[in-house]
Design an enzyme around this catalytic site. Structure first.
Site, PDB file in Angstrom:
ATOM      1  N   ASN A  97       0.831  -1.210   0.000  1.00  7.63           N
ATOM      2  CA  ASN A  97       0.000   0.000   0.000  1.00  7.63           C
ATOM      3  C   ASN A  97       0.861   1.253   0.000  1.00  7.63           C
ATOM      4  O   ASN A  97       0.552   2.232  -0.685  1.00  7.63           O
ATOM      5  CB  ASN A  97      -0.911   0.017   1.225  1.00  7.63           C
ATOM      6  CG  ASN A  97      -2.024  -1.015   1.146  1.00  7.63           C
ATOM      7  OD1 ASN A  97      -2.347  -1.505   0.081  1.00  7.63           O
ATOM      8  ND2 ASN A  97      -2.592  -1.348   2.290  1.00  7.63           N
ATOM      9  N   HIS A 101      -1.445  -7.076   5.467  1.00  7.31           N
ATOM     10  CA  HIS A 101      -2.619  -7.181   6.324  1.00  7.31           C
ATOM     11  C   HIS A 101      -2.273  -7.876   7.643  1.00  7.31           C
ATOM     12  O   HIS A 101      -3.086  -8.601   8.212  1.00  7.31           O
ATOM     13  CB  HIS A 101      -3.775  -7.902   5.622  1.00  7.31           C
ATOM     14  CG  HIS A 101      -4.329  -7.125   4.475  1.00  7.31           C
ATOM     15  ND1 HIS A 101      -5.323  -7.612   3.661  1.00  7.31           N
ATOM     16  CD2 HIS A 101      -4.019  -5.895   3.990  1.00  7.31           C
ATOM     17  CE1 HIS A 101      -5.603  -6.706   2.726  1.00  7.31           C
ATOM     18  NE2 HIS A 101      -4.815  -5.650   2.914  1.00  7.31           N
ATOM     19  N   TYR A 116      -0.352  -8.848  -3.089  1.00  2.00           N
ATOM     20  CA  TYR A 116       0.166  -7.546  -2.692  1.00  2.00           C
ATOM     21  C   TYR A 116       1.655  -7.444  -3.009  1.00  2.00           C
ATOM     22  O   TYR A 116       2.149  -6.377  -3.383  1.00  2.00           O
ATOM     23  CB  TYR A 116      -0.069  -7.303  -1.202  1.00  2.00           C
ATOM     24  CG  TYR A 116      -1.461  -6.835  -0.889  1.00  2.00           C
ATOM     25  CD1 TYR A 116      -1.773  -5.486  -0.887  1.00  2.00           C
ATOM     26  CD2 TYR A 116      -2.466  -7.748  -0.611  1.00  2.00           C
ATOM     27  CE1 TYR A 116      -3.063  -5.057  -0.603  1.00  2.00           C
ATOM     28  CE2 TYR A 116      -3.752  -7.328  -0.334  1.00  2.00           C
ATOM     29  CZ  TYR A 116      -4.058  -5.983  -0.328  1.00  2.00           C
ATOM     30  OH  TYR A 116      -5.329  -5.562  -0.071  1.00  2.00           O
TER      31      TYR A 116
END
Length: 822
Positions: free
Chosen positions: A230, A280, A289
């Site tokens: 992210n 996560h 990811y």
């Protein structure tokens, strides 16, 4: 001229990795201050020419180069892009709340959070469509190449969206990802491609909107939704807004804010020293990811190279090293193993592309392309080796050629094509090795002809992840799921329709209750973890002993499971299988997907079994079994094994909300141990022989005592001895003695004799709780050749005694002691 790929030249790959979703992370917060980064110039003076140079670099990165637009697969892909773009142009109808009918992004009073998520997703999808249209303008051979009238229509569409919904002052709703990453990535790509068609007011509107939704504060601390992949995606948003708005401070911030991503972590999101990659907080995610992170990192490194904002943080080498330590171990024949792809396994039919699919092959290709791209920022030696690895994966990727892959963009195809066409690149073979990843409860075993991957769960790693309506029935993927593939067979086993049609209670290798679980059982985003610590094992890099203290999800089930990874196969032992739910418990020896019409033969002890669907039989004390085209199974202790043929129908919508409701059918052949209702101290033992013929399986069963001996299979210890390999391996669930080994506390031990008269004693503390441990081996040794710093004392003699100090900081890593034997 580039040459077309052969049938065995490629596998499919996905272009878009997992969409990040808003959830809390427990990564430690790291506040970025202006004094932190010495490697990125803040507010460095730059001319418009300098920014235009960077925009040209970005256009080259996202559009690709060096490919022939008249050669396949490029010609077909470009033609389809042009057709789609032309159709979108025709159907574009700017209106309050939408740009295309049926793609509404506004609802004055959404009834549910799910509805709000749907509307925010439409913003991202709209921007992605506009981005594709901009690409159709810039790419050759689309039929719209250089069409300025078309470009003006695309710009008009962009103007409508940023005026109507995506603008400063708008309150965010739904999924944060659509506003901060997915949407602005597509918007800024389109703006960069069509920059010469944008006026100053529109540029200001775009950059002000992006700054409003992704302010500098979005990367001020390394926590929450601003970690790992992210964070890289957020930095990409910030960097591109700097490109479009010619803002040197935003470029400096993007470069600077990447620094917290690079160091190794010991908990939460990020890269671990053992090669684990977690996102996560609790989910192994190198395949989803992690792919996103690699894509973003490779693009940003290439964009900012040789600029005032070049990414020069020395810690970035951790991710360069991770190519072979964290990502390559999970790539096999071009596919990426599902055990590190989290909820992405449920994305069978991506929205907007009913002809596509998202499976292990598609994800693998995207990662390989990102590795090739990252090589541009690596050392010449690293780049050369990665290209050789990539060429090997490409050449062995026989099952699913990527030129048929609808999800891989032209620029990634061009990167892979460059490797295929480079005669100087010699492909590297698959290694023969074992890799254990204690920090993500995964293990990968590779042999000549096959590879396997083991997926477990502990108080550190979730049973599974579901969220945003995805992966609703993945409950048991951490219950000892053992997946495997052959070098030139069975590579499609977990691809295509597997996850939509497989019985979620009978994944290969797991021990699970038949208790019916609700869709999405347990907390979202990997919140549900078993309260166990002994999960892991030990390895010498070739062989391994791996174990799992299993506690079932939402059940009373408990068991001790061990896997001993050897040359021809994997010894699988289970003990202490106990439950009190009033439900039967099964251990699934294997569950092979045969395809929609498969009739592969099952042979048991030389006798062929019926091939009719719905057939089931309980086999009493079988010696061995064989599934044609797959492999063999040996049962050294006999027992009662149930065989089942079934035809299963499922839908992607069963496991992912909003996906296709079209029925899909597959046939399965399952072998399992039925432990009965509420078993007490149940057990099992079998040997998996991937790729073995029926004759080889029978021969292995006949000579098992010479090749392999079970030393223990109880809830206190499980162990084997393989004389021909010189290997003894024991998982101790408690202090005790097995054969020639005695330990003072729970641990995992593997000893391997070598031809040079030495032996390697491998020991680990999977619980990560031991402050002292003594291992005694009743074998004469004459000298200790080497030992790690964790060993306080190692005394050779008629008995070898090794005393370890505090092992808690070793994170379950193997400690190796080399001794000389008599």
């Amino acid at each position: 001229m580039p040459t077309p790929w052969s049938r065995r030249g490629f596998v499919k790959a996905t272009g878009g990795a997992a969409a990040a979703l808003g959830l809390p992370a427990t990564a430690s917060a790291t506040v970025l201050t202006t004094s932190e980064p010495a490697h990125a110039a803040s507010g460095a003076p730059a001319s418009s020419a300098a920014f235009e140079s960077l925009r040209a670099t970005w256009r080259g990165l996202i559009l690709g180069s060096g490919f022939s637009p008249t050669a396949e697969p490029f010609a077909s892909k470009l033609a389809r892009l042009g057709r789609d773009a032309a159709a979108w142009r025709t159907t574009m109808v700017p209106a309050p709340g939408s740009l295309w009918p049926g793609m509404m992004w506004l609802d004055p009073d959404p009834d549910t959070d799910t509805e709000s998520y749907t509307y925010s997703a439409q913003i991202q999808l709209t921007f992605q469509r506009l981005r594709s249209m901009a690409e159709a303008y810039a790419q050759p051979a689309t039929g719209l190449t250089g069409d300025d009238a078309f470009a003006r229509d695309v710009v008009a569409g962009i103007r409508h969206v940023v005026t109507d919904v995506y603008h400063a002052g708008r309150a965010r709703y739904g999924n944060w990802y659509n506003w901060q990453i997915g949407g602005p990535h597509a918007l800024l790509d389109a703006a960069t491609i069509l920059y010469e068609h944008l006026d100053a007011d529109l540029i200001a509107t775009i950059t002000e909107a992006v700054r409003a939704f992704v302010p500098d504060s979005a990367v001020a601390s390394y926590t929450g939704t601003s970690t790992g992949a992210n964070r890289v995606d957020l930095c990409r948003t910030i960097a591109l807004s700097g490109l479009v708005g010619e803002d040197a401070d935003r470029l400096a911030l993007a470069s600077r804010a990447l620094s917290p991503v690079f160091p190794y972590v010991t908990s939460g999101d990020g890269l671990y020293r053992d090669g684990s990659f977690v996102q996560h907080t609790w989910v192994p995610y190198a395949g989803s990811y992690g792919a996103d992170l690699f894509t973003g990192l490779s693009l940003l490194c290439a964009l900012l190279a040789d600029s005032p904002w070049e990414i020069t943080d020395p810690a970035r080498e951790n991710y360069f090293d991770a190519v072979e330590r964290a990502w390559a171990p999970f790539l096999y024949n071009g596919l990426c193993m599902d055990a590190v792809s989290g909820r992405a396994v449920a994305r069978g039919l991506p929205p907007g592309d009913p002809g596509g699919a998202n499976d292990d092959h598609l994800r693998g290709h995207s990662i390989i392309a990102s590795i090739v791209a990252l090589g541009r920022a690596a050392s010449p030696e690293q780049n050369a080796r990665w290209r050789a690895l990539a060429k090997g994966w490409i050449q062995r990727a026989y099952f699913s050629p990527p030129h048929t892959n609808p999800m891989l963009g032209v620029y990634k195809l061009a990167q892979l094509q460059s490797v295929v066409d480079d005669a100087a690149v010699k492909p590297l073979p698959e290694p023969v090795a074992h890799r254990l990843f204690p920090s993500q409860d995964r293990a990968v075993h590779r042999r000549r002809g096959w590879a396997a991957c083991l997926s477990m769960a502990s108080d550190r790693i979730a049973h599974y992840e579901w969220g945003n309506g995805e992966n609703l029935r993945g409950y048991h993927t951490g219950a000892g799921w053992l997946s495997w593939w052959g070098d030139d067979f069975a590579n499609e086993q977990y691809a295509q329709t597997f996850w939509a049609t497989v019985d979620p209670n009978r994944l290969p290798g797991i021990t699970a209750s038949r208790k019916r679980l609700a869709d999405g059982q347990g907390g979202q985003w990997g919140a549900e973890r078993p309260a166990v610590q002994w999960v892991g094992g030990t390895t010498d890099g070739t062989y391994a002993a791996v174990g799992q203290h299993l506690k079932g999800l939402a059940s009373t089930l408990e068991a001790r499971k061990s896997w001993f990874f050897l040359d021809e196969g994997i010894v699988c032992l289970g003990a202490g299988v106990t439950a009190t739910d009033g439900e039967a418990v099964d251990t699934v020896i294997d569950n092979r997907r045969l395809g929609p019409t498969g009739t592969q033969a099952l042979t048991v002890d030389g006798r062929r079994k019926p091939g009719a669907q719905g057939w089931t039989e309980t086999l009493s004390d079988p010696g061995w079994a064989h599934i044609a085209g797959h492999g063999g199974y040996v049962f050294p202790a006999g027992g009662r094994i149930t065989a089942l043929r079934e035809e299963r129908t499922g839908r992607w919508s069963d496991i992912r909300t909003g996906s296709s409701t079209a029925p899909l059918t597959d046939r399965y052949l399952t072998l399992y141990v039925d432990h009965g209702i509420d078993p007490v101290d149940g057990a099992y033992a079998y040997v998996l022989l991937p790729g073995a013929s029926a004759a080889r399986t029978a021969a292995h069963a006949a000579s098992t005592r010479g090749l392999l001996r079970t030393l223990a299979n109880t809830s206190r210890a499980q162990g084997v001895h393989a004389p021909s390999l010189g290997v003894t391996a024991v998982n101790f669930w408690a202090a005790g003695t097995v054969g020639d080994l005695t330990v003072s506390a729970p641990c995992s031990v593997l000893i391997r004799h070598r031809a040079d008269g030495t032996a390697v004693v491998c020991v680990s503390d999977p619980t990560r709780t031991l402050t002292t441990l003594t291992v005694t081996w009743r074998r004469r040794t004459t000298a200790v050749v080497s030992r790690p710093a964790t060993v306080e004392q190692a005394v050779p003699g008629s008995t070898l005694t090794v005393t370890f100090g505090d092992l808690t900081a070793e994170a379950g890593a193997t400690q190796k002691i080399t001794v000389r034997t008599a």
